[in-house]
Structure formats: C-alpha cells, structure tokens
Write an enzyme that holds these catalytic residues in place. Sequence first.
Site, PDB file in Angstrom:
ATOM      1  N   ASP A 128       5.493   3.758   7.649  1.00 24.51           N
ATOM      2  CA  ASP A 128       5.053   3.380   9.000  1.00 24.51           C
ATOM      3  C   ASP A 128       6.216   2.645   9.668  1.00 24.51           C
ATOM      4  OD1 ASP A 128       3.639   2.601  11.224  1.00 24.51           O
ATOM      5  OD2 ASP A 128       2.176   1.385  10.176  1.00 24.51           O
ATOM      6  N   GLU A 135       5.626   7.776  -2.128  1.00 28.31           N
ATOM      7  CA  GLU A 135       4.887   6.872  -1.239  1.00 28.31           C
ATOM      8  C   GLU A 135       3.872   7.674  -0.426  1.00 28.31           C
ATOM      9  OE1 GLU A 135       3.637   4.239  -0.517  1.00 28.31           O
ATOM     10  OE2 GLU A 135       4.896   2.933   0.683  1.00 28.31           O
ATOM     11  N   PHE A 195      -3.757   5.331  13.073  1.00 29.06           N
ATOM     12  CA  PHE A 195      -4.116   4.844  11.741  1.00 29.06           C
ATOM     13  C   PHE A 195      -4.931   5.912  11.013  1.00 29.06           C
ATOM     14  CE2 PHE A 195      -6.147   2.302   8.472  1.00 29.06           C
ATOM     15  CZ  PHE A 195      -5.067   1.544   8.037  1.00 29.06           C
ATOM     16  N   VAL A 196      -4.411   6.360   9.878  1.00 24.02           N
ATOM     17  CA  VAL A 196      -5.060   7.455   9.141  1.00 24.02           C
ATOM     18  C   VAL A 196      -5.588   6.969   7.792  1.00 24.02           C
ATOM     19  CG1 VAL A 196      -3.807   9.343  10.247  1.00 24.02           C
ATOM     20  CG2 VAL A 196      -2.803   8.201   8.258  1.00 24.02           C
ATOM     21  N   ARG A 238     -10.196   5.996   0.288  1.00 17.91           N
ATOM     22  CA  ARG A 238      -9.110   6.581  -0.514  1.00 17.91           C
ATOM     23  C   ARG A 238      -9.515   7.925  -1.118  1.00 17.91           C
ATOM     24  NH1 ARG A 238      -5.058   2.682  -1.026  1.00 17.91           N
ATOM     25  NH2 ARG A 238      -5.742   0.536  -1.307  1.00 17.91           N
TER      26      ARG A 238
HETATM   27  P1  IMP Z   1       5.206  -0.123   6.533  1.00 21.26           P
HETATM   28  O1  IMP Z   1       5.834  -1.262   5.823  1.00 21.26           O
HETATM   29  O2  IMP Z   1       4.829  -0.464   7.948  1.00 21.26           O
HETATM   30  O3  IMP Z   1       6.024   1.160   6.488  1.00 21.26           O
HETATM   31  O4  IMP Z   1       3.802   0.144   5.852  1.00 21.26           O
HETATM   32  C1  IMP Z   1       3.663   0.871   4.713  1.00 21.26           C
HETATM   33  C2  IMP Z   1       2.311   0.686   4.075  1.00 21.26           C
HETATM   34  O5  IMP Z   1       1.294   0.350   5.040  1.00 21.26           O
HETATM   35  C3  IMP Z   1       1.859   2.014   3.475  1.00 21.26           C
HETATM   36  O6  IMP Z   1       2.273   2.129   2.149  1.00 21.26           O
HETATM   37  C4  IMP Z   1       0.344   1.935   3.605  1.00 21.26           C
HETATM   38  O7  IMP Z   1      -0.183   1.257   2.501  1.00 21.26           O
HETATM   39  C5  IMP Z   1       0.104   1.098   4.845  1.00 21.26           C
HETATM   40  N1  IMP Z   1      -0.138   1.930   6.048  1.00 21.26           N
HETATM   41  C6  IMP Z   1       0.702   2.163   7.072  1.00 21.26           C
HETATM   42  N2  IMP Z   1       0.144   2.986   7.988  1.00 21.26           N
HETATM   43  C7  IMP Z   1      -1.074   3.295   7.503  1.00 21.26           C
HETATM   44  C8  IMP Z   1      -2.152   4.140   7.991  1.00 21.26           C
HETATM   45  O8  IMP Z   1      -2.108   4.786   9.048  1.00 21.26           O
HETATM   46  N3  IMP Z   1      -3.263   4.179   7.210  1.00 21.26           N
HETATM   47  C9  IMP Z   1      -3.371   3.505   6.026  1.00 21.26           C
HETATM   48  N4  IMP Z   1      -2.397   2.721   5.544  1.00 21.26           N
HETATM   49  C10 IMP Z   1      -1.268   2.618   6.276  1.00 21.26           C
END
Ligand code: IMP
Length: 181
Positions: free
Chosen positions: A109, A105, A158-159, A171
């Site tokens: 987040d 992955e 946010f990265v 990307r």
């Molecule tokens: P989660 O369900 O909140 O853990 O989100 C996971 C998904 O959100 C990751 O696989 C990313 O696609 C996207 N995501 C979360 N944080 C970031 C970020 O800082 N930048 C870009 N995509 C993010």
Amino acid sequence: MGFFEQKNLSVMLSAEQVAARVAALGEQITRDYVGKLGADELVCIGILKGSFVFLADLVRRIDLPLVVDFIALSSYGDATESSGVVQLTQDLSRPIAGKHVLVVEDIVDTGLTMKYLLENLHTRHPASIKLASLLEKPTKNQAGVKVDYLGFAIEDKFVVGYGLDAASRYRNLPYIGLVTS
Ligand code: IMP
C-alpha cells in the site's frame, strides 16, 4: 445467504482470476530461478498474517526445491491507515545468509512496511532478495518499493479476502472483495 455472498461485499477479483494470475507468477518465478539456485533451495518468506493464502497457492506453482518460513509484522492494528511504525512481532526460524530469498506479501500500500522489512532482511546478507506481492496500490506506494512479481495493480480502495482482513475478519473469502457498507 452465506458469509461469502453478503450484500455488503462486491467482487473486485474473482477466485478464478486470482488463481490464473498466481499460476502465471509461479511459472515466471520457476523460470527465473531454475538456473540460479544450483544445489540450494529458494527461501520463501511469508509475511503474517495476510500472505498465508497467497503463499500457500503460490508455492504450489513454483516447480523448484524451496523452504517456507514466516515473519510477523504489525503495522495497522485495526486502523486502515499505515502509521509507518512497523514492529517485528515474530522473527524467521532460520538465518538467510547466502540464501536466495523470495518475500511473499499480500499487498503493498504505502510501501512503508515492506521498506522496513527489506532493509532489515538485507542486513542478514542473503544472496538475493526479490518481492512477490499479490496486490499493489501504485498511487500510494510512496516508499518506492519495487515489486518484482506483481499479481494485480489496483486502485486505492480498501480490499479484503484471500488472506486480507478488515479488523481481523474476511481472510477466508475466496476472492478479493470490497466492503461496500
Ligand atoms: P503499507 O505499509 O501501507 O504498504 O501496508 C501494508 C500492510 O497493510 C499490508 O501488508 C496489509 O496488511 C495492510 N493493508 C494495506 N492495504 C490494505 C487493504 O486494502 N486491505 C487490507 N489490508 C491492507
């Protein structure tokens, strides 16, 4: 000025820092699985789309027989907050029953996406499942997802880059960056 050096982008982790960490993760994964696989191969599952760059670099640092498969999930759409509602938009091409699986992955987040995916994969009865994630925002990981092979723990910003997008862009940045405006 080129796209990679725009004024509104700052480097959080350079391409060199990322490459060194990915190489170390690959060595660690190789050591951990070398006696475990027997005649079998490791199944590396990339989560589309964000993991494609990390996966491409990581598998070239894993000195073991392996196969690559992909699964596509959508969580955010174009928003920057996780809804917790995850949709499987493309499934694996092969069954994973009895296989040693490494999920790859880009970032954990809130952990909601990964929690959903790991539960789904467990129902398919693999021999084992481990998670490699390039990034984790530990202060946000409310789902309690454990990252077995972590590149970097980062603060809650946010990265973009190295596979990660903002509204489908960035990307292709070779480093992990912050969008400052
Ligand atoms: P989660 O369900 O909140 O853990 O989100 C996971 C998904 O959100 C990751 O696989 C990313 O696609 C996207 N995501 C979360 N944080 C970031 C970020 O800082 N930048 C870009 N995509 C993010």
